[in-house]
Design an enzyme around this catalytic site. Structure first.
Site, PDB file in Angstrom:
ATOM      1  N   GLY A   7       0.879  -1.175   0.000  1.00  0.00           N
ATOM      2  CA  GLY A   7       0.000   0.000   0.000  1.00  0.00           C
ATOM      3  C   GLY A   7       0.909   1.214   0.000  1.00  0.00           C
ATOM      4  O   GLY A   7       1.953   1.183   0.667  1.00  0.00           O
ATOM      5  N   ASP A   8       0.569   2.274  -0.736  1.00  0.00           N
ATOM      6  CA  ASP A   8       1.544   3.330  -1.021  1.00  0.00           C
ATOM      7  C   ASP A   8       2.311   3.851   0.198  1.00  0.00           C
ATOM      8  O   ASP A   8       3.544   3.803   0.243  1.00  0.00           O
ATOM      9  CB  ASP A   8       0.895   4.482  -1.809  1.00  0.00           C
ATOM     10  N   ASN A  58       4.390   1.143   1.763  1.00  0.00           N
ATOM     11  CA  ASN A  58       5.611   0.844   1.005  1.00  0.00           C
ATOM     12  C   ASN A  58       6.724   1.811   1.399  1.00  0.00           C
ATOM     13  O   ASN A  58       7.878   1.417   1.592  1.00  0.00           O
ATOM     14  CB  ASN A  58       5.363   0.954  -0.503  1.00  0.00           C
ATOM     15  N   TRP A  88     -10.741  -5.126  -3.474  1.00  0.00           N
ATOM     16  CA  TRP A  88     -11.828  -5.266  -2.515  1.00  0.00           C
ATOM     17  C   TRP A  88     -11.388  -4.461  -1.288  1.00  0.00           C
ATOM     18  O   TRP A  88     -10.643  -4.951  -0.449  1.00  0.00           O
ATOM     19  CB  TRP A  88     -12.028  -6.727  -2.110  1.00  0.00           C
ATOM     20  N   LYS A 142       8.493  14.598  -8.950  1.00  0.00           N
ATOM     21  CA  LYS A 142       8.975  13.428  -9.690  1.00  0.00           C
ATOM     22  C   LYS A 142       8.481  13.517 -11.127  1.00  0.00           C
ATOM     23  O   LYS A 142       7.438  14.096 -11.388  1.00  0.00           O
ATOM     24  CB  LYS A 142       8.417  12.147  -9.043  1.00  0.00           C
ATOM     25  N   ALA A 147       7.707   2.877  -7.444  1.00  0.00           N
ATOM     26  CA  ALA A 147       8.851   3.748  -7.765  1.00  0.00           C
ATOM     27  C   ALA A 147       8.740   5.037  -6.947  1.00  0.00           C
ATOM     28  O   ALA A 147       9.690   5.446  -6.268  1.00  0.00           O
ATOM     29  CB  ALA A 147       8.880   4.069  -9.256  1.00  0.00           C
ATOM     30  N   ASP A 204       6.894   5.573  -4.295  1.00  0.00           N
ATOM     31  CA  ASP A 204       6.872   5.306  -2.844  1.00  0.00           C
ATOM     32  C   ASP A 204       8.297   5.157  -2.295  1.00  0.00           C
ATOM     33  O   ASP A 204       8.629   5.677  -1.223  1.00  0.00           O
ATOM     34  CB  ASP A 204       6.085   4.027  -2.531  1.00  0.00           C
TER      35      ASP A 204
HETATM   36  P1  ADP Z   1       5.160   7.687  -9.429  1.00  0.00           P
HETATM   37  O1  ADP Z   1       5.462   6.214  -9.207  1.00  0.00           O
HETATM   38  O2  ADP Z   1       4.784   8.417  -8.193  1.00  0.00           O
HETATM   39  O3  ADP Z   1       4.278   7.957 -10.620  1.00  0.00           O
HETATM   40  P2  ADP Z   1       7.394   8.374 -11.113  1.00  0.00           P
HETATM   41  O4  ADP Z   1       6.932   7.413 -12.166  1.00  0.00           O
HETATM   42  O5  ADP Z   1       7.526   9.795 -11.512  1.00  0.00           O
HETATM   43  O6  ADP Z   1       6.548   8.333  -9.782  1.00  0.00           O
HETATM   44  O7  ADP Z   1       8.793   7.812 -10.622  1.00  0.00           O
HETATM   45  C1  ADP Z   1       9.314   8.120  -9.357  1.00  0.00           C
HETATM   46  C2  ADP Z   1      10.815   8.077  -9.425  1.00  0.00           C
HETATM   47  O8  ADP Z   1      11.245   6.767  -9.818  1.00  0.00           O
HETATM   48  C3  ADP Z   1      11.413   9.019 -10.445  1.00  0.00           C
HETATM   49  O9  ADP Z   1      11.610  10.322  -9.913  1.00  0.00           O
HETATM   50  C4  ADP Z   1      12.738   8.338 -10.749  1.00  0.00           C
HETATM   51  O10 ADP Z   1      13.701   8.676  -9.769  1.00  0.00           O
HETATM   52  C5  ADP Z   1      12.403   6.858 -10.613  1.00  0.00           C
HETATM   53  N1  ADP Z   1      12.099   6.259 -11.920  1.00  0.00           N
HETATM   54  C6  ADP Z   1      10.893   5.981 -12.455  1.00  0.00           C
HETATM   55  N2  ADP Z   1      11.020   5.431 -13.688  1.00  0.00           N
HETATM   56  C7  ADP Z   1      12.355   5.364 -13.939  1.00  0.00           C
HETATM   57  C8  ADP Z   1      13.163   4.902 -15.034  1.00  0.00           C
HETATM   58  N3  ADP Z   1      12.637   4.399 -16.147  1.00  0.00           N
HETATM   59  N4  ADP Z   1      14.513   4.999 -14.921  1.00  0.00           N
HETATM   60  C9  ADP Z   1      15.094   5.516 -13.808  1.00  0.00           C
HETATM   61  N5  ADP Z   1      14.387   5.966 -12.751  1.00  0.00           N
HETATM   62  C10 ADP Z   1      13.049   5.895 -12.804  1.00  0.00           C
END
Ligand code: ADP
Length: 300
Positions: free
Chosen positions: A28-29, A32, A99, A222, A253, A255
């Site tokens: 869970g966010d 995590n 659920w 992010k 990612a 989290d």
């Molecule tokens: P969320 O999961 O909240 O949508 P993001 O997708 O923006 O967040 O990703 C959060 C962080 O994970 C990014 O700031 C980066 O540091 C890392 N990240 C996500 N995708 C990648 C990728 N393809 N390569 C390297 N780092 C990544």
């Protein structure tokens, strides 16, 4: 500094290698983020939620405690249970069934005294837009009041808007609630793509500006594999992200990234240090499957 994360942890059923079998996990966010923080070893981390009294609730609580998370403030709802989601795999694509309607976590803000007690043990309090989404409007208001009181007592509040329109009755209710919470936070950790979709931000600085205008003194935006943009005390900067080419699963990612930021704040390290660590941590997480990836903290 002691960190308290507030939200909902759910039971997860993920497909196991043998066809038709499922593996039970917990994720869970906000949980995590607490899990990654606890793995760092030197950031005392507690979780606040409400659990039931069934076997699954008991197992979840034990999992949290075994992960090094302080579970002492968690509320127990007699006769309650936890929310559940199941992951389906079709042609390599994951889809989720939920659920969560009867999850005890929806009652986490029903008792103002329990909320205040939990917060009194923390220096840095972390919540997300999902924490808000699972609450009814009165409970959401109770949580915001408790956060405002905690800030008045000198505690810091960090918030990831984590926009999930499906958890809200409509977009306006979601965006209103998110900006109300932004008004009681010190640190905002939004993701640009989501923010642009629902708030119409024209660029990444517009996202940072909106949270700064709401009152956050630190904003870290992010942007997937794009550079991270931050704003602290009116000063802006950018930290490049080294894109991972072998992405396996981007679950958590954001989290895990947030855990890197919260750790640096809890340890009073420079924000740019925290962002760099957050990026290294998230880069490991996107190369593993599921929300809780056994990362090598030394490499972060
Ligand atoms: P969320 O999961 O909240 O949508 P993001 O997708 O923006 O967040 O990703 C959060 C962080 O994970 C990014 O700031 C980066 O540091 C890392 N990240 C996500 N995708 C990648 C990728 N393809 N390569 C390297 N780092 C990544």
């Amino acid at each position: 500094m002691r960190v308290l994360a507030i939200g909902e942890c759910m039971a997860e059923l993920a497909p196991a290698p043998s066809d038709g079998d499922y593996r039970l996990g917990f994720a869970g966010d906000t949980f995590n983020t607490a899990w990654y923080l606890a793995r760092m070893g030197d950031v005392p981390t507690a979780y606040f939620t409400a659990l039931g009294t069934d076997a699954l609730s008991t197992r979840m609580r034990a999992f949290m405690a075994d992960s090094g998370i302080d579970v002492s403030a968690i509320r127990t709802i007699e006769g309650g249970t936890v929310g559940l989601y199941l992951i389906s795999l079709q042609n390599g694509e994951r889809s989720f069934s939920y659920w969560r309607g009867q999850s005890a976590a929806r009652a986490l803000a029903d008792d103002a005294t329990a909320l205040a007690d939990a917060m009194s043990g923390a220096d840095l309090i972390y919540l997300s837009g999902i924490t808000l989404a699972i609450l009814d409007p009165a409970a959401r208001e109770r949580l915001l009041v408790a956060l405002a009181n905690a800030r008045a007592d000198g505690r810091k509040v960090a918030f990831d808007p984590n926009l999930r329109p499906r958890l809200w009755p409509d977009t306006a209710t979601m965006t209103d609630a998110i900006m109300a919470a932004a008004g009681v936070c010190d640190i905002a950790l939004p993701s640009f793509e989501d923010e642009a979709s629902f708030f119409g931000d024209v660029d990444i600085d517009a996202t940072a500006d909106r949270y700064a205008a709401a009152g956050a003194t630190t904003v870290v935006v992010k942007n997937g594999d794009g550079a991270v943009r931050y704003m602290i005390g009116g000063h802006r900067g950018t930290v490049p992200v080294e894109p991972v080419t072998s992405v396996v699963d981007t679950t958590a990612a954001g989290d895990s990234f947030n855990a890197g930021i919260l750790a640096s704040i809890a340890q009073d390290r420079p924000l740019t240090d925290g962002i760099a660590q957050a990026c290294r941590l998230a880069a490991q997480v996107v190369q593993g499957r599921g929300a809780l990836v056994p990362v090598d903290i030394a490499r972060s």
